[in-house]
Structures are given as structure tokens and as C-alpha cells.
Design a protein around this motif. Sequence first.
Motif, mmCIF file in Angstrom:
data_model
loop_
_atom_site.group_PDB
_atom_site.id
_atom_site.type_symbol
_atom_site.label_atom_id
_atom_site.label_comp_id
_atom_site.label_asym_id
_atom_site.label_seq_id
_atom_site.Cartn_x
_atom_site.Cartn_y
_atom_site.Cartn_z
ATOM 1 N N HIS A 52 0.965 -1.207 -0.070
ATOM 2 C CA HIS A 52 -0.002 -0.058 0.029
ATOM 3 C C HIS A 52 0.851 1.295 -0.050
ATOM 4 N N VAL A 53 0.484 2.263 -0.853
ATOM 5 C CA VAL A 53 1.270 3.512 -0.822
ATOM 6 C C VAL A 53 1.173 3.925 0.727
ATOM 7 N N GLN A 54 2.003 4.739 0.996
ATOM 8 C CA GLN A 54 2.114 5.324 2.390
ATOM 9 C C GLN A 54 2.469 6.890 2.397
ATOM 10 N N ILE A 55 1.610 7.845 2.983
ATOM 11 C CA ILE A 55 1.927 9.189 2.871
ATOM 12 C C ILE A 55 2.124 9.494 4.390
ATOM 13 N N HIS A 56 3.345 10.044 4.613
ATOM 14 C CA HIS A 56 3.497 10.445 6.158
ATOM 15 C C HIS A 56 3.581 12.051 6.043
ATOM 16 N N PHE A 57 2.643 12.622 7.044
ATOM 17 C CA PHE A 57 2.690 14.012 7.026
ATOM 18 C C PHE A 57 2.544 14.486 8.450
ATOM 19 N N ASP A 58 3.055 15.740 8.582
ATOM 20 C CA ASP A 58 2.939 16.751 9.990
ATOM 21 C C ASP A 58 1.509 17.483 9.858
ATOM 22 N N VAL A 59 0.991 17.327 10.859
ATOM 23 C CA VAL A 59 -0.334 18.172 11.103
ATOM 24 C C VAL A 59 -0.167 19.025 12.692
ATOM 25 N N LYS A 60 -0.449 20.206 12.324
ATOM 26 C CA LYS A 60 -0.357 21.125 13.661
ATOM 27 C C LYS A 60 -1.848 20.979 14.233
ATOM 28 N N ASP A 61 -1.808 20.700 15.421
ATOM 29 C CA ASP A 61 -3.161 20.742 16.265
ATOM 30 C C ASP A 61 -3.204 22.160 16.762
ATOM 31 N N GLU A 62 -4.367 22.450 17.388
ATOM 32 C CA GLU A 62 -4.873 23.598 17.798
ATOM 33 C C GLU A 62 -4.171 24.429 18.791
ATOM 34 N N LYS A 63 -3.147 23.699 19.503
ATOM 35 C CA LYS A 63 -2.006 24.281 20.297
ATOM 36 C C LYS A 63 -0.710 24.694 19.476
ATOM 37 N N GLY A 64 -0.737 24.256 18.584
ATOM 38 C CA GLY A 64 0.553 24.501 17.703
ATOM 39 C C GLY A 64 1.575 23.126 17.376
ATOM 40 N N GLU A 72 -3.009 5.694 4.281
ATOM 41 C CA GLU A 72 -2.599 4.554 3.516
ATOM 42 C C GLU A 72 -3.605 4.284 2.550
ATOM 43 N N THR A 73 -3.273 3.868 1.331
ATOM 44 C CA THR A 73 -4.158 3.828 0.242
ATOM 45 C C THR A 73 -3.865 2.486 -0.410
ATOM 46 N N ALA A 74 -4.458 2.605 -1.916
ATOM 47 C CA ALA A 74 -3.986 1.293 -2.647
ATOM 48 C C ALA A 74 -2.642 1.100 -2.898
ATOM 49 N N SER A 75 -2.539 0.018 -3.657
ATOM 50 C CA SER A 75 -1.134 -0.256 -4.208
ATOM 51 C C SER A 75 -0.710 0.710 -5.313
ATOM 52 N N PRO A 76 0.280 0.558 -5.569
ATOM 53 C CA PRO A 76 0.902 1.553 -6.572
ATOM 54 C C PRO A 76 0.247 1.132 -8.016
ATOM 55 N N GLN A 77 0.311 0.087 -8.245
ATOM 56 C CA GLN A 77 -0.436 -0.411 -9.545
ATOM 57 C C GLN A 77 -1.685 0.212 -9.711
ATOM 58 N N ARG A 78 -2.536 0.067 -8.798
ATOM 59 C CA ARG A 78 -3.868 0.891 -8.900
ATOM 60 C C ARG A 78 -3.779 2.273 -8.813
ATOM 61 N N LEU A 79 -2.957 2.915 -8.316
ATOM 62 C CA LEU A 79 -2.692 4.355 -8.217
ATOM 63 C C LEU A 79 -2.216 4.773 -9.773
ATOM 64 N N PHE A 80 -1.282 3.856 -10.321
ATOM 65 C CA PHE A 80 -1.143 4.393 -11.697
ATOM 66 C C PHE A 80 -2.285 4.482 -12.586
ATOM 67 N N SER A 81 -3.321 3.776 -12.386
ATOM 68 C CA SER A 81 -4.265 4.027 -13.611
ATOM 69 C C SER A 81 -5.253 5.547 -13.328
ATOM 70 N N PHE A 82 -4.712 6.286 -12.076
ATOM 71 C CA PHE A 82 -5.398 7.228 -11.688
ATOM 72 C C PHE A 82 -4.262 8.746 -11.877
ATOM 73 N N GLY A 83 -3.339 8.053 -12.469
ATOM 74 C CA GLY A 83 -2.300 9.274 -12.889
ATOM 75 C C GLY A 83 -1.366 9.544 -11.727
ATOM 76 N N TRP A 84 -1.162 8.751 -10.646
ATOM 77 C CA TRP A 84 -0.098 8.631 -9.683
ATOM 78 C C TRP A 84 1.097 8.115 -10.012
ATOM 79 N N ASN A 85 2.368 8.371 -9.436
ATOM 80 C CA ASN A 85 3.487 7.712 -9.901
ATOM 81 C C ASN A 85 4.555 7.911 -8.553
ATOM 82 N N ALA A 86 5.610 7.385 -8.447
ATOM 83 C CA ALA A 86 6.547 7.665 -7.318
ATOM 84 C C ALA A 86 6.884 9.188 -7.261
ATOM 85 N N LYS A 87 6.608 10.195 -8.155
ATOM 86 C CA LYS A 87 7.061 11.618 -8.088
ATOM 87 C C LYS A 87 5.805 12.509 -7.817
ATOM 88 N N THR A 88 4.453 11.654 -7.759
ATOM 89 C CA THR A 88 3.326 12.611 -7.598
ATOM 90 C C THR A 88 3.345 13.688 -6.371
#
Length: 128
Positions: A52-64, A72-88
Motif C-alpha cells: 500500500h502507498v503510504q503518505i507520512h505528514f505533519d499536522v499542527k493541532d490547535e495548540k500548535g 494509507e491507500t491502494a497499491s502503486p499499480q492501482r494508483l498508476f491508473s489514476f495518474g499517480w506515480n513515485a513523484k506525484t
Amino acid sequence: MKSKSIAVLAAGVVLLMVSGPLFAHHGGAQYDAQHPVTITGTVTEYMFTNPHVQIHFDVKDEKGSVEKWVAETASPQRLFSFGWNAKTLKIGDKITVTGAQLKDGNKIVSIIKLTGGNAPVLTQGSTQ
């Protein structure tokens, strides 16, 4: 003949035992789909790898304070068909994710919708 039947039966039992976790892995019971969350943050890591493709990201809460999240999302093969790749997505991209969070409270979501960066919008139909 009897020993051959026992060997076949044993092989079948082993196969069922090994395949059980594979089916469990694809279940969604661990996510709270009834109460989706929407969060906006900055990409810190983008892993375009199986299973599964994973995207790690930082979120600031209400206190900063910064909270570390994973989407997490689908496999890379599935995302290719929706225009995603390793540099998206790139580190530093701002994204907004709506997803089903793990029921245990961990900051991991299964993506229902993702927008941001220069990425094509992902929706639930493209992520399953």
C-alpha cells in the motif's frame, strides 16, 4: 495410498493457516469508517511501494504542536491508473486528507479523499 492422503490433507491445512492473515490484512474492521476525520498537513515522506502507498505528514493541532500522521491507500499499480506515480507528491507539499482513522486512536487513516500538491485528487473509488 493412506500416507499420500495424509500428506495432501496436511498440505491443505498448512495452506489455509498461511493464507488466513492475508485475508485479515485486507479487512477494514480496524478503521472507524463511521466517523471520518479531515486533516491538513505537510508531507514528510511519500512511500510509493507495495503493498500500500503510504503518505507520512505533519499536522499542527490547535495548540500548535506537531502530530505525525500516516495516510494509507491502494497499491502503486492501482494508483498508476489514476495518474499517480513515485513523484506525484514531494516532501513539503500541503495536503488535505479525509479518511477513516484507526479505532485504537493511532494517527493512521485509510484515505477516502486526498487533495493537494500537484497530485490528482484521490477518492475512495481510486483507493480501494
